[in-house]
Scaffold this motif. Structure first.
Motif, short mmCIF file in Angstrom:
data_model
loop_
_atom_site.label_atom_id
_atom_site.label_comp_id
_atom_site.label_asym_id
_atom_site.label_seq_id
_atom_site.Cartn_x
_atom_site.Cartn_y
_atom_site.Cartn_z
N UNK A 33 4.61 4.22 8.15
CA UNK A 33 5.86 4.36 7.40
C UNK A 33 7.01 4.71 8.33
N UNK A 34 8.03 3.86 8.32
CA UNK A 34 9.28 4.20 8.99
C UNK A 34 10.33 4.59 7.96
N UNK A 35 10.33 3.84 6.84
CA UNK A 35 11.31 4.07 5.79
C UNK A 35 10.59 4.08 4.44
N UNK A 36 10.35 5.24 3.84
CA UNK A 36 9.60 5.29 2.58
C UNK A 36 10.27 4.52 1.44
N UNK A 37 11.60 4.46 1.45
CA UNK A 37 12.30 3.71 0.41
C UNK A 37 11.95 2.23 0.50
N UNK A 38 11.93 1.70 1.70
CA UNK A 38 11.56 0.29 1.88
C UNK A 38 10.10 0.06 1.53
N UNK A 39 9.25 1.03 1.83
CA UNK A 39 7.84 0.91 1.51
C UNK A 39 7.63 0.80 0.00
N UNK A 40 8.30 1.67 -0.75
CA UNK A 40 8.17 1.64 -2.21
C UNK A 40 8.77 0.35 -2.77
N UNK A 42 8.92 -2.53 -1.32
CA UNK A 42 8.00 -3.63 -1.01
C UNK A 42 6.84 -3.64 -2.00
N UNK A 43 6.34 -2.46 -2.32
CA UNK A 43 5.22 -2.39 -3.28
C UNK A 43 5.70 -2.77 -4.68
N UNK A 44 6.93 -2.41 -5.03
CA UNK A 44 7.49 -2.84 -6.32
C UNK A 44 7.49 -4.36 -6.41
N UNK A 45 7.86 -5.02 -5.32
CA UNK A 45 7.85 -6.48 -5.31
C UNK A 45 6.45 -7.05 -5.48
N UNK A 46 5.47 -6.39 -4.88
CA UNK A 46 4.08 -6.86 -5.00
C UNK A 46 3.59 -6.72 -6.44
N UNK A 88 0.58 7.58 0.70
CA UNK A 88 -0.74 7.62 0.08
C UNK A 88 -0.72 6.96 -1.29
N UNK A 89 0.34 7.19 -2.06
CA UNK A 89 0.45 6.59 -3.39
C UNK A 89 0.54 5.07 -3.28
N UNK A 90 1.32 4.59 -2.32
CA UNK A 90 1.44 3.14 -2.13
C UNK A 90 0.12 2.54 -1.68
N UNK A 91 -0.56 3.21 -0.76
CA UNK A 91 -1.85 2.71 -0.28
C UNK A 91 -2.86 2.64 -1.42
#
Length: 231
Positions: A33-40, A42-46, A88-91
């Motif tokens: 994780x570099x940017x948690x906002x971008x991580x979330x 990306x998962x929203x898109x998935x 962890x939630x995203x994973x």
């Protein structure tokens, strides 16, 4: 030698058993994780992409878990929680979503002849009918059974659900084609038209019944049914 249909179900059963075994899985791998906002995001898109592929109805249990993990990640982001907690939630959500996609593939195979009936019913406007909710619940019982490796239940009951969707489709088509005529006949009844103009009223009801029967037998002859409805 087993027939093609038998072989098909053997393959489906084997795949379902394999996926159930895989569901135990290994430990969840936390993404870098570099940017948690971008991580979330990306998962929203998935999750949105899976929803567009109807994974939420084909593997509802696993999809719900993925959606809940997404909600957890969003809450963590809003609360400015530790990056590790959000990751962890995203994973966890991605693991659940992966299993949902796998089980959705089994459902698509097992319910291949049912899914088009559901889609045509929805296109006809069946979702607005009161009975639609019960039929949709029956459909979800099939896919939940598949998730639980109970293909026997799905195979045994899918024809009943398919027939229910077909009935809903016909009802929706009749509602569109004959709704206005049905309302006029109701007004005639309210005005006691059978007593004051029995022949005309009887003819109107006979025409309506003819149109109703025609639609039951020819649900896609839209031009003819519209002519009969106006007659």
């Amino acid at each position: 030698m087993p027939g093609k249909k038998t072989l098909r179900w053997i393959c489906v059963l084997a795949l379902g058993a394999l996926l159930s075994a895989c569901a135990a899985g290994g430990p969840v791998t936390r993404p870098a994780v570099d940017n948690p906002k971008e991580l979330v995001a990306a998962f929203e898109g998935e999750v949105a992409g899976a929803r567009n592929r109807q994974v939420q109805i084909l593997a509802p249990g696993w999809f719900e878990k993925a959606d809940q993990a997404l909600a957890d990640a969003r809450r963590g982001l809003e609360a400015q929680a530790a990056v590790s907690k959000i990751a962890d939630a995203v994973a966890r959500g991605r693991e659940h979503l992966g299993k949902a996609e796998e089980m959705a593939a089994v459902s698509r195979t097992a319910l291949a002849d049912l899914l088009p009936s559901r889609e045509t019913a929805r296109k006809a406007g069946a979702a607005r009918l009161a009975a639609y909710e019960d039929t949709e619940a029956d459909f979800l019982r099939l896919t939940r059974a598949i998730e639980q490796n109970n293909l026997g239940y799905a195979i045994k009951n899918k024809e009943r659900v398919k027939a229910a969707y077909h009935d809903l489709e016909i009802a929706a088509i009749k509602g569109d084609a004959l709704g206005e005529a049905r309302e006029l006949l109701s007004q005639l009844d309210a005005m006691a038209a059978r007593k004051h103009a029995p022949q005309t009223t009887a003819l109107a009801f006979e025409k309506y019944d003819q149109a109703d029967r025609f639609i039951s037998q020819n649900p896609y002859a839209s031009e003819k049914m519209n002519l009969m409805a106006r007659d």
